[in-house]
Each structure stands twice: as C-alpha cells, then as structure tokens.
Scaffold this motif. Sequence first.
Motif, mmCIF file in Angstrom:
data_model
loop_
_atom_site.group_PDB
_atom_site.id
_atom_site.type_symbol
_atom_site.label_atom_id
_atom_site.label_comp_id
_atom_site.label_asym_id
_atom_site.label_seq_id
_atom_site.Cartn_x
_atom_site.Cartn_y
_atom_site.Cartn_z
ATOM 1 N N TRP A 234 0.829 -1.200 0.000
ATOM 2 C CA TRP A 234 0.000 0.000 0.000
ATOM 3 C C TRP A 234 0.863 1.250 0.000
ATOM 4 O O TRP A 234 1.936 1.275 0.607
ATOM 5 N N GLY A 235 0.375 2.282 -0.681
ATOM 6 C CA GLY A 235 0.992 3.583 -0.586
ATOM 7 C C GLY A 235 0.478 4.325 0.629
ATOM 8 O O GLY A 235 -0.373 3.819 1.370
ATOM 9 N N ARG A 236 0.971 5.542 0.820
ATOM 10 C CA ARG A 236 0.575 6.334 1.983
ATOM 11 C C ARG A 236 -0.668 7.167 1.718
ATOM 12 O O ARG A 236 -1.208 7.766 2.653
ATOM 13 N N GLY A 237 -1.090 7.259 0.490
ATOM 14 C CA GLY A 237 -2.318 7.963 0.167
ATOM 15 C C GLY A 237 -2.110 9.391 -0.299
ATOM 16 O O GLY A 237 -1.097 10.017 -0.017
ATOM 17 N N THR A 238 -3.111 9.896 -1.015
ATOM 18 C CA THR A 238 -3.125 11.272 -1.475
ATOM 19 C C THR A 238 -4.540 11.825 -1.255
ATOM 20 O O THR A 238 -5.524 11.141 -1.542
ATOM 21 N N GLN A 239 -4.624 13.034 -0.718
ATOM 22 C CA GLN A 239 -5.915 13.614 -0.349
ATOM 23 C C GLN A 239 -6.601 14.237 -1.558
ATOM 24 O O GLN A 239 -6.003 15.072 -2.253
ATOM 25 N N VAL A 240 -7.842 13.847 -1.764
ATOM 26 C CA VAL A 240 -8.700 14.474 -2.772
ATOM 27 C C VAL A 240 -9.852 15.145 -2.041
ATOM 28 O O VAL A 240 -10.557 14.494 -1.261
#
Length: 123
Positions: free
Chosen positions: A113-119
């Motif tokens: 998993w990646g760390r995520g990006t906020q949308v």
Amino acid sequence: QVHLVESGGELVQAGGSLRLSCAAFGGTFGTIAMGWFRQTPGKEREFVAAVSWNGVSSYSADSVKGRFTISRGNAENTVFLQMNVLKPEDTAVYYCAATSGPITKQARDYDYWGRGTQVTVSS
C-alpha cells in the motif's frame, strides 16, 4: 518488496477532474495487479477500481462507474486513476495498492500500500 507513491490529489470543485498517479518502485511491476481504494475518517477503506497485470481486465465500484477510469503504463511502472465529474462525496484519501495475486476488489488481498493522497471536492 514494492514501494508505492501516490500523487495528484488536491482541492477541486464539484464537476471537475483530477488524475491520480501511483509510481511503483521495486518488484516486477508488469506482473502485479493494481488497485485504488479510498477512505474517509471513521469509515472502512472502500474499493474504487482495479486493473490486471496486463491492463486487459479492470473493475470499478458502482459509485464511480462512468466517471473514473483506471489504467496502467507498465513502461513507466505507473498506474493512473482518471476521475471526472467529481462529486463532494468523492472526497477521501485515495490509496494505491498492489497484489501479486489476480485482480481483486478485496483490500485484504493486497500486499502493498501507498501512503495515500488527499482528494477534496468542494460543492
């Protein structure tokens, strides 16, 4: 070991578009299925879209069908999520995931998993 890094998340108005990218480092990208999930505070991680190792097969959640498209560029070791006609309910942290198994909608089947990006979609 596969390291995933998402990018492209930002604040956008409802009806707008964004393209998320996920770059993969390590492993053999051309042999792994990839997926996108999203999560909002207090809720479980939700499946968004997935694509097979060769890009031939893909799945999308009913909530995003016709608006979001997943694709991959194996030469670039990157998977993309094109998001159109964004709605406020699409606001979430978007995560990229990779699995050495077959294409799947289940978060538990993904190994990396990646760390995520906020949308954030404003109304």
